[in-house]
Scaffold this active site. Structure first.
Site, PDB file in Angstrom:
ATOM      1  N   ASP A  25      -4.761   8.257   4.500  1.00 48.34           N
ATOM      2  CA  ASP A  25      -3.328   8.390   4.246  1.00 48.34           C
ATOM      3  C   ASP A  25      -2.747   7.194   3.502  1.00 48.34           C
ATOM      4  OD1 ASP A  25      -3.881   6.758   6.428  1.00 48.34           O
ATOM      5  OD2 ASP A  25      -2.009   7.232   7.465  1.00 48.34           O
ATOM      6  N   GLU A  72      -0.858 -11.866   7.536  1.00 48.04           N
ATOM      7  CA  GLU A  72      -1.688 -11.155   8.504  1.00 48.04           C
ATOM      8  C   GLU A  72      -3.067 -10.986   7.873  1.00 48.04           C
ATOM      9  OE1 GLU A  72      -3.093  -7.138  10.394  1.00 48.04           O
ATOM     10  OE2 GLU A  72      -2.599  -7.555   8.317  1.00 48.04           O
ATOM     11  N   LYS A 102       1.256   3.263  16.692  1.00 42.37           N
ATOM     12  CA  LYS A 102       1.143   3.381  15.230  1.00 42.37           C
ATOM     13  C   LYS A 102       1.241   4.833  14.788  1.00 42.37           C
ATOM     14  CE  LYS A 102      -2.823   1.277  14.919  1.00 42.37           C
ATOM     15  NZ  LYS A 102      -4.054   0.733  14.290  1.00 42.37           N
ATOM     16  N   TYR A 103       0.904   5.758  15.677  1.00 40.67           N
ATOM     17  CA  TYR A 103       0.824   7.170  15.277  1.00 40.67           C
ATOM     18  C   TYR A 103       1.775   8.090  16.051  1.00 40.67           C
ATOM     19  CZ  TYR A 103      -3.500   5.130  13.558  1.00 40.67           C
ATOM     20  OH  TYR A 103      -4.424   4.309  12.948  1.00 40.67           O
ATOM     21  N   GLN A 109       0.870  -1.173   0.000  1.00 41.29           N
ATOM     22  CA  GLN A 109       0.000   0.000   0.000  1.00 41.29           C
ATOM     23  C   GLN A 109       0.908   1.223   0.000  1.00 41.29           C
ATOM     24  OE1 GLN A 109      -1.819  -1.505   3.454  1.00 41.29           O
ATOM     25  NE2 GLN A 109      -0.702  -0.216   4.884  1.00 41.29           N
ATOM     26  N   ASP A 121       1.192  -7.737   5.225  1.00 39.96           N
ATOM     27  CA  ASP A 121       0.047  -6.999   5.730  1.00 39.96           C
ATOM     28  C   ASP A 121      -1.169  -7.190   4.814  1.00 39.96           C
ATOM     29  OD1 ASP A 121      -0.676  -4.806   7.795  1.00 39.96           O
ATOM     30  OD2 ASP A 121      -1.353  -3.930   5.899  1.00 39.96           O
ATOM     31  N   ASN A 122      -2.268  -7.639   5.379  1.00 37.94           N
ATOM     32  CA  ASN A 122      -3.539  -7.780   4.657  1.00 37.94           C
ATOM     33  C   ASN A 122      -3.417  -8.459   3.281  1.00 37.94           C
ATOM     34  OD1 ASN A 122      -5.181  -6.531   6.634  1.00 37.94           O
ATOM     35  ND2 ASN A 122      -4.573  -4.512   5.921  1.00 37.94           N
TER      36      ASN A 122
END
Length: 649
Positions: A343, A409, A520-521, A308, A380-381
């Site tokens: 984002d 995941e 994460k942020y 992504q 991821d995903n």
């Protein structure tokens, strides 16, 4: 061996004689190697079938004749055998000639195949061939009593000759079935997830000054502490540059402040994309140092592979056809209702030529990181991308680097999780985080260990940056210990996300599984040494669990899980056993209350007699007990919520 009554003895002997003749005409197993053997294997089935037809044309009179033939001498039988060998050889030559010319009865000046001549000559002089054919003649010789003929075919030398020349006319050959053998880490290992930017970071609690990010070098200073807890794999979220467009603020706020660092999964900026390192973390030299330091401590580095992009990723400008567009021409951002990720731009594989192009680029990116020592990737995903894409990508990597491991995941439907596992993923995240009651755990772990272990290997993470289950939010330290025991002993592979050892369990809001002040942020530096000094850390407990996993091979397998009965709904009992090892686990699932129960064991599952007693040691407390079929347990979650028992005699 006695001959059963009421059977057609002559029919049986005739079938046996035909088998012996076919065996005499086959190529010995020992001669099947080498270049000539390789060529012969291709046509063996066809030739054996033809031999059966040939021998039927040179067979003596039918077995149905009831006229007793006069007794024949050994010399006469030897001469008859020679005649049969000659007729079999001649019939083979005629059959090959017929095949070569297309006409029955055609004659040629020379034999059709030198190889056939050599085989015929060799057969004529082979004692095993003569033995098989002479035995066939004896089976047909009605002058010899049935018991004598049976004794002849039961001769050990005849069995050896048959074993050396197996009849293959009923043998079929399947298509090639490739076999993939994975290394041990694909099944067994303990994972620790950490954000390198938080290690060594300096944050102004007032928010008035820009925070200072940790680096790969400062993160490497945390590695000895992780190794001391016995973890095998250090998993890093994306280490790439982070976009600034639509950057998220603390606690997933849609508006970021000037000092907010953004999410590592919003990959890509002017500094680069998936093939670059965030400048705040350092350089590839720093990454290599981190990997090398982990290796010296006996650990591997796993890297997140998230397909992504942030709106600032170089791919967005270079390959706009790789993304889905809305009717107004803007690129669609990622959504996982009710969550929205403005984002992040997901890739769209449906355009003409897009999948092959992304495939090439992703292989390049993976091999780049593989060249820097990464042999494990957490994907991821993956369920949001085409399965065909993963099949091709993982096949390409496995063809040259079979030691590279991929963890999926994929928190999605079971059918898709199974499909991804069959497509080539070595491990998968699971629903373990949401399985907390006794029935839930028994049903789900039985499924993982019995129904799907041939293709899906579970990785039981107790928490992730995205998932802080309500159980951990409300159970305190006992709950964290309970879930760690379960994950570490139920599955060969388990994992924790950094902060678990500090029992971090505060959600961003009631009913949410997101952490308050999620890493994460934002940066989350922690005082590891202070927590251990004050006795607040679970690090020693996690270290003990991982040590037990290394010491006991029974805990390194998946299919040997067996549940046992306990008469309390809050007590879960199970065992894992190999030929040389036995581990028995009893867990109090209630993090608040002391429970008592009678545990009734299945002795057969433990390799014990019905009334056999045995001595066990609790590897968490050091205490020893004498156990039998029925046993009383009392578990206080605030002291020790579980027994991890090993048999000592």
């Amino acid at each position: 061996m006695k001959i059963p009554a009421d059977i057609d003895v002559e029919l049986v002997f005739e079938q046996g004689a035909r088998l012996l003749e076919r065996a005499a005409s086959t190529i010995p197993v020992s001669a099947a190697g080498g270049a000539s053997g390789a060529a012969s294997r291709e046509s063996r089935n066809r030739n054996d079938t033809e031999v059966a037809r040939v021998t039927s044309t040179v067979r003596p009179a039918s077995h149905t004749s009831t006229t007793s033939a006069p007794y024949t001498s050994a010399a006469a039988r030897s001469a008859a055998t020679d005649a049969i060998i000659e007729r079999v050889a001649q019939a083979l030559v005629e059959r090959e000639t017929e095949r070569a010319t297309g006409f029955a009865g055609a004659s040629v000046a020379s034999p059709p195949s030198t190889g056939d001549d050599e085989r015929t000559g060799a057969a004529a002089g082979d004692p095993a061939v003569r033995l098989l054919l002479s035995t066939a003649e004896q089976l047909r010789d009605t002058a010899i009593p049935a018991a004598g003929r049976l004794a002849a075919v039961e001769d050990e030398r005849v069995h050896e000759a048959l074993a050396a020349r197996p009849v293959r006319d009923q043998l079929t050959e399947s298509e090639r079935c490739p076999l993939r053998v994975d290394r041990t880490r694909a099944l067994f290992g303990s994972w620790y997830e950490m954000f390198p930017r938080s290690e060594g970071a300096r944050v102004d609690p007032t928010g008035q000054t820009r925070p200072v990010s940790g680096t790969l070098r400062t993160a490497a200073e945390r590695l000895p502490g992780i190794a001391a807890m016995g973890f095998d794999v250090v998993y890093l979220p994306p280490v790439h540059p982070i976009g600034t467009a639509y950057r998220k603020g603390p606690n997933n706020s849609p508006t970021a402040g000037p000092f907010d660092v953004g999410s590592p999964w919003a990959i890509g900026s002017a500094e680069g994309g998936h093939d670059a390192i965030h400048p705040d973390l350092g350089t590839f030299a720093d990454f290599d140092y981190f990997v090398e330091r982990a290796g010296r401590l006996g650990m591997e580095v796993a890297l997140d592979f998230a397909l992504q992009c942030s709106p600032d990723h170089p791919w967005v400008e270079k390959h706009p056809d790789w993304f889905a567009h809305r009717p107004d021409g803007t690129i669609a951002y990622a959504e996982n209702p009710p969550k929205k990720y403005q984002d992040i731009y997901p890739l769209d594989f449906d355009g003409p030529g897009v999948l092959p192009a992304i495939l090439e680029e992703c292989e390049r990116v993976l091999r780049l990181w593989m060249g820097h020592g990464v042999r494990i990737f957490r994907v991821d995903n993956p369920h949001t991308k085409p399965v065909l894409f993963w099949e091709r990508l993982l096949d390409r990597i496995h063809a040259t680097d079979p030691d590279v491991v991929f963890l999926a995941e994929a928190f999605t439907r079971p059918a898709m999780m199974h499909t991804l596992a069959k497509a080539g993923f070595h491990q998968s995240y699971t629903y373990f985080t949401w399985r907390n009651t006794k029935p839930e755990l028994q049903e789900y772990l039985s499924e993982l260990s019995e129904a799907s272990p041939s293709f899906l290997r579970p990785n039981l993470f107790v928490n992730t940056p995205d998932i802080l289950h309500e159980y951990l939010q409300t159970s305190g330290r006992p709950g964290f210990k309970i879930r760690a025991v379960l994950a570490a002993t139920l599955s060969p592979t388990w994992g924790v996300y950094s902060g678990y050892e500090l029992c971090e369990g505060t959600p961003v809001r009631p009913g949410s599984e997101e952490y308050l002040n999620s890493e994460k942020y934002q940066l989350r530096p922690r005082d590891w040494a202070g927590a251990e000094a004050e006795g607040r850390s679970l690090a020693p407990f996690l270290a003990r669990l991982n040590a037990l996993r290394r010491e006991h091979v029974a805990l390194q397998e998946l299919r040997n899980l067996k549940f046992h009965y306990a008469d309390n709904a809050a007590v879960l009992c199970y065992s894992k056993r190999t030929a040389a090892d036995l581990v028995l686990v009893v867990v109090n699932l209630d993090p608040r209350n002391t429970v008592e129960a009678t545990v009734s064991l299945d002795p057969s599952a433990l390799g014990l007699g019905w009334d056999e007693g045995f001595t066990v040691r609790d590897e968490l407390s050091g205490e020893t007990y004498h156990w039998g079929r029925d046993n009383y347990v009392r578990l206080d979650p605030h002291a020790q919520p579980a027994h991890v028992l090993t048999r000592i005699r």
